[in-house]
Scaffold this active site. Structure first.
Site, mmCIF file in Angstrom:
data_model
loop_
_atom_site.group_PDB
_atom_site.id
_atom_site.type_symbol
_atom_site.label_atom_id
_atom_site.label_comp_id
_atom_site.label_asym_id
_atom_site.label_seq_id
_atom_site.Cartn_x
_atom_site.Cartn_y
_atom_site.Cartn_z
ATOM 1 N N LYS A 80 11.660 13.485 9.757
ATOM 2 C CA LYS A 80 10.319 13.002 10.081
ATOM 3 C C LYS A 80 10.117 13.215 11.574
ATOM 4 C CE LYS A 80 7.077 10.537 7.790
ATOM 5 N NZ LYS A 80 6.697 10.468 6.385
ATOM 6 N N TYR A 186 -8.164 6.156 -6.923
ATOM 7 C CA TYR A 186 -9.306 6.699 -7.656
ATOM 8 C C TYR A 186 -8.845 7.718 -8.712
ATOM 9 C CZ TYR A 186 -13.329 9.560 -8.779
ATOM 10 O OH TYR A 186 -14.291 10.258 -9.472
#
Ligand code: NAD
Length: 368
Positions: A80, A186
């Site tokens: 990362k 969603y």
């Protein structure tokens, strides 16, 4: 801070500080483990209060990526990066190109992607300087929005859990309480609606709730009701740490399966869920669809292949459930076992990856 002590604690391979006075770049790359392949992980841009905070964050996030890639069957290690700065004020082309040049010096040991505070546009600037970046624009061979793939992976993982608890993978007639109907939530609602599930939704944004109610016939509840509403599945798709000592006694679901990272406040809460007879789908396994999709860019992005790979999250969750039963441990512990066993089987931590398991060729730099 005793940096080497910190690196030794979880056997980090490398921590790289990048500084460019001209562009104001202050970045840190952490490579945790490259046993399975080059370390892939996003670049977070955030105005960290101190350098220590930035180091702690990048180390923690890099280690998480090792487990996620390993448990997802990817030939990738964990890494990362963080850029210290305000994403609303400090972004420039020069900053990201400078960062891209630093990524290039790592020779493919670390592959950068988007994360909180960075975007496809930033990845495009990085791409000018190095091929070791994914999540670029679709027109440059990128894989696009990861959210639909993350949602698909959650749906498949949920099927494995539903099968374990109710004896069938069918979601027809199951009630799913979705916390957060943003990007992933969603798409998850869309898929669940298509599969015949009944939806209960909440969000702090009224427009997001309204859309789910309108399009999928979802029932809306207040944000503080979602954790105690009776349902078959609670799908956390907003925040982390929603499962903790305070919330566990009130849960009235049989399964927890969602996209949020760090769902459990502490690892011991996995055990507490098992004690209450609630099946927990470990977060970094069930939410890996976006990572699996973006990693496909390394082979020349192919949506069909990526979709197939994301669908396999169902069998991965099934295997974790089986290991949790076999070893008599919570599912979050079983997920760590799967990741660590794979790393142990493939090789020793001492091996440093500099090659390209995906057969990348060093290409000439593109111009924007
Ligand atoms: P998002 O920001 O688009 O959606 C999150 C939604 O949660 C927003 O609509 C927000 O209003 C809502 N929310 C915030 N606080 C809330 C609260 N207290 N109660 C109810 N709703 C609340 O983010 P996303 O990309 O959909 O990601 C959702 C979660 O999944 C995050 O935890 C993210 O780290 C994780 N995740 C996302 C992906 C991906 O592909 N986007 C991949 C892996 C993990």
């Amino acid at each position: 801070m005793q940096v080497f002590e910190r690196l030794a604690e979880y056997r980090y391979e490398q921590l790289v500080f990048c500084h460019d006075k001209a562009t104001g770049l202050r970045a840190i790359v952490a490579i945790h483990d490259t046993t399975l392949g080059p370390a892939l992980g996003g670049c977070r841009m955030y105005p960290y209060a101190s350098e220590d905070d930035a180091v702690v964050d990048v180390l923690r996030l890099a280690r998480g990526m090792t487990y996620k890639a390993a448990a997802s069957g990817l030939n990738l290690g964990g890494g990362k990066s963080v850029i210290i700065g305000d994403p609303r004020a400090d972004k420039t082309e020069a900053l990201f190109r400078s960062f891209g040049r630093y990524i290039e010096t790592l020779g493919g040991r670390y592959i950068v992607a988007e994360d909180v505070g960075t975007s496809t546009e930033d990845a495009n600037f990085i791409r000018v300087e190095t091929e070791h970046v994914v999540g670029v624009d679709v027109t440059r061979g990128g894989s696009g929005d990861p959210s639909p793939f993350t949602a698909l992976g959650v749906l498949q993982g949920m099927r494995a859990c539903v099968e374990e608890v109710f004896g069938t993978t069918s979601l027809e007639g199951r009630t799913v309480a979705v916390q957060g109907v943003g990007h992933v939530g969603y798409h998850l609602c869309r898929l669940l609606h298509g599969a015949g599930a009944s939806l209960i939704v909440t969000d702090v944004e009224a427009t997001a709730v309204g859309r789910a109610v309108r399009e999928f016939g979802a029932k809306a509840v207040e944000p503080d009701e979602i954790l105690t509403i009776p349902c078959d599945v609670y799908a956390p798709c907003a925040l982390g740490a929603t499962v903790n000592d305070r919330t566990i006694p009130g849960l009235r679901c049989r399964i927890i399966a969602g996209s949020a990272n760090n769902v459990l406040l502490e690892a011991r809460h996995g055990e507490a869920l098992a004690g209450r007879g609630i099946l927990y789908a470990p977060d970094y396994v069930i939410n890996a669809g976006g990572l699996i999709n973006v990693a496909d860019e390394l082979e020349g992005y192919n949506e069909r292949r990526a979709t197939k790979r994301v669908m396999r999250i169902e069998e991965r969750i099934r295997r974790i459930i089986a290991i949790s039963r076999r070893d008599g441990v919570a599912t979050n512990v079983a997920a760590d076992t799967v990741a660590l066993e794979r790393i142990a089987a493939i090789g020793s931590m001492e091996r440093l990856h500099t090659g390209h398991p995906y057969g990348l060729q060093v290409r000439r730099r593109e111009t924007l």
